[in-house]
Motif scaffolding. Structure first.
Motif, PDB file in Angstrom:
ATOM      1  N   ASN A   1       0.749  -1.262   0.000  1.00  0.00           N
ATOM      2  CA  ASN A   1       0.000   0.000   0.000  1.00  0.00           C
ATOM      3  C   ASN A   1       0.781   1.315   0.000  1.00  0.00           C
ATOM      4  OD1 ASN A   1       0.552  -0.371   2.698  1.00  0.00           O
ATOM      5  ND2 ASN A   1      -1.546  -0.929   3.227  1.00  0.00           N
TER       6      ASN A   1
ATOM      7  N   ILE B   1      -6.741  -0.746  -5.724  1.00  0.00           N
ATOM      8  CA  ILE B   1      -6.760  -0.621  -7.190  1.00  0.00           C
ATOM      9  C   ILE B   1      -5.829  -1.620  -7.885  1.00  0.00           C
ATOM     10  CG2 ILE B   1      -6.276   0.930  -9.130  1.00  0.00           C
ATOM     11  CD1 ILE B   1      -7.331   3.246  -7.403  1.00  0.00           C
TER      12      ILE B   1
ATOM     13  N   GLU C   1     -10.530   3.268  -3.646  1.00  0.00           N
ATOM     14  CA  GLU C   1      -9.199   3.868  -3.721  1.00  0.00           C
ATOM     15  C   GLU C   1      -8.559   3.855  -2.334  1.00  0.00           C
ATOM     16  OE1 GLU C   1      -9.555   7.942  -5.056  1.00  0.00           O
ATOM     17  OE2 GLU C   1     -11.053   8.428  -3.552  1.00  0.00           O
ATOM     18  N   SER C   2      -7.191   3.791  -2.211  1.00  0.00           N
ATOM     19  CA  SER C   2      -6.265   3.645  -3.311  1.00  0.00           C
ATOM     20  C   SER C   2      -5.643   2.243  -3.369  1.00  0.00           C
ATOM     21  CB  SER C   2      -5.115   4.641  -3.162  1.00  0.00           C
ATOM     22  OG  SER C   2      -5.596   5.957  -3.354  1.00  0.00           O
ATOM     23  N   SER C   3      -5.443   1.631  -2.207  1.00  0.00           N
ATOM     24  CA  SER C   3      -4.652   0.392  -2.188  1.00  0.00           C
ATOM     25  C   SER C   3      -5.365  -0.799  -2.805  1.00  0.00           C
ATOM     26  CB  SER C   3      -4.253   0.048  -0.759  1.00  0.00           C
ATOM     27  OG  SER C   3      -3.650   1.142  -0.147  1.00  0.00           O
TER      28      SER C   3
END
Lengths: 197, 197
Positions: B27, B62, B58-60
């Protein structure tokens, strides 16, 4: 890049003469096959650069960046965005002004992940005023690493970012260069597939 | 998933008995090959489900989601996070409380991208209290679509999310199930590779 330009023509929505909406295939819903082809294209364009890291910024840069990192077989880092507040000692930071949101974000990358001697490819979805790309580049340089290039999906060539980046001496490769959104129509810069430096 | 568990053992950092830091490969810095293998593993686990969309936040989430979408050859959508403020009419929303950040975010997905009849696989990096995963599931149901499953990279089994998700009747597959972080050591739930429903 033909595939991306075709997709922009069929699925992009021109909201006004400054805004091209691509949230059906890039920045809300994403097309994984397109992202894979984009990764391959960046790998082809920057193959001489001995890339050791790919750097992007959350959130829309992550999908094309991870596909690019997969092609190069190198780690991918995403910078975090947050409203400018606390300074932490173990991160590189840059202030990035968003013209769209009219706010300044501080973007951060941990010291651990960019090292002196790294050859870093910066990847992002849009290039308009160049604030994000230049902020990322400055962080790479703070680390004593080398900005090997900047790879952009969609460059809005009628805004000042692309010129500014080239003026600062960075190698820029944009897969689709939009010359104008006037009259609700996307017009691309005529090139023989983005071969410039 | 052996590869992920090994990576957690070698590169994960136990900050305290609740926090496992994986920012060197999930991450912040991401390992693209690991993400690709994770995509393949979710495709294997959910292959009977006729998945039509992958949904993450979002974000990790994706990176693993885009690799999963590539395997299934379906679009991937990431929900956007923002502090709870305005309600917009053309988005599904859910309120998600973050115990880590101690704030409530409103997560949103455009109406356009989840449709009635879709079979949606939800993918996220961590499962702790289950707020994000359940919020995503509720949005899928608001759309009249089907939650085909929830795929998690790292489940903290000593926190209530996993049990809550199963209690609500969702199919949950976690690639690494952490039983305890006590004494600075990662202990996994013993399974013959996450075969439960």
């Amino acid at each position: 890049m033909r595939l991306l330009k075709d997709k922009i023509k069929t699925d992009g929505i021109v909201l006004n003469e400054n805004v091209l909406k691509v949230d059906s295939f890039i920045n809300h819903q994403m097309d994984p096959k397109l992202m894979k082809e984009i990764g391959k294209e960046f790998a082809r364009l920057f193959k001489e650069e001995e890339i050791t890291k790919v750097l992007t910024i959350e959130s829309s840069g992550i999908a094309p960046a991870i596909m690019t990192g997969l092609e190069f077989d190198v780690p991918v880092i995403f910078a975090r965005k947050r409203k400018s507040l606390t300074l932490t000692s173990d991160v590189y930071t840059a202030k990035v002004y968003s013209f769209t949101k009219q706010e300044t974000n501080e973007i951060t990358v941990s010291h651990k992940y960019i090292e002196e001697g790294d050859n870093v490819l910066i990847v992002d979805d849009f290039l308009a005023n160049g604030q994000a790309a230049i902020g990322l580049a400055k962080m790479v340089e703070q680390a004593g690493a080398n900005v090997s290039g900047i790879g952009i999906l969609i460059e809005k060539s009628f805004q000042p970012g692309a010129e500014e980046i080239r003026k600062q001496g960075y190698r820029l490769e944009s897969l689709a260069r939009v010359k104008s959104l006037a009259g609700g129509k996307v017009q691309f810069v005529e090139t023989k597939e983005t071969v410039y430096q």
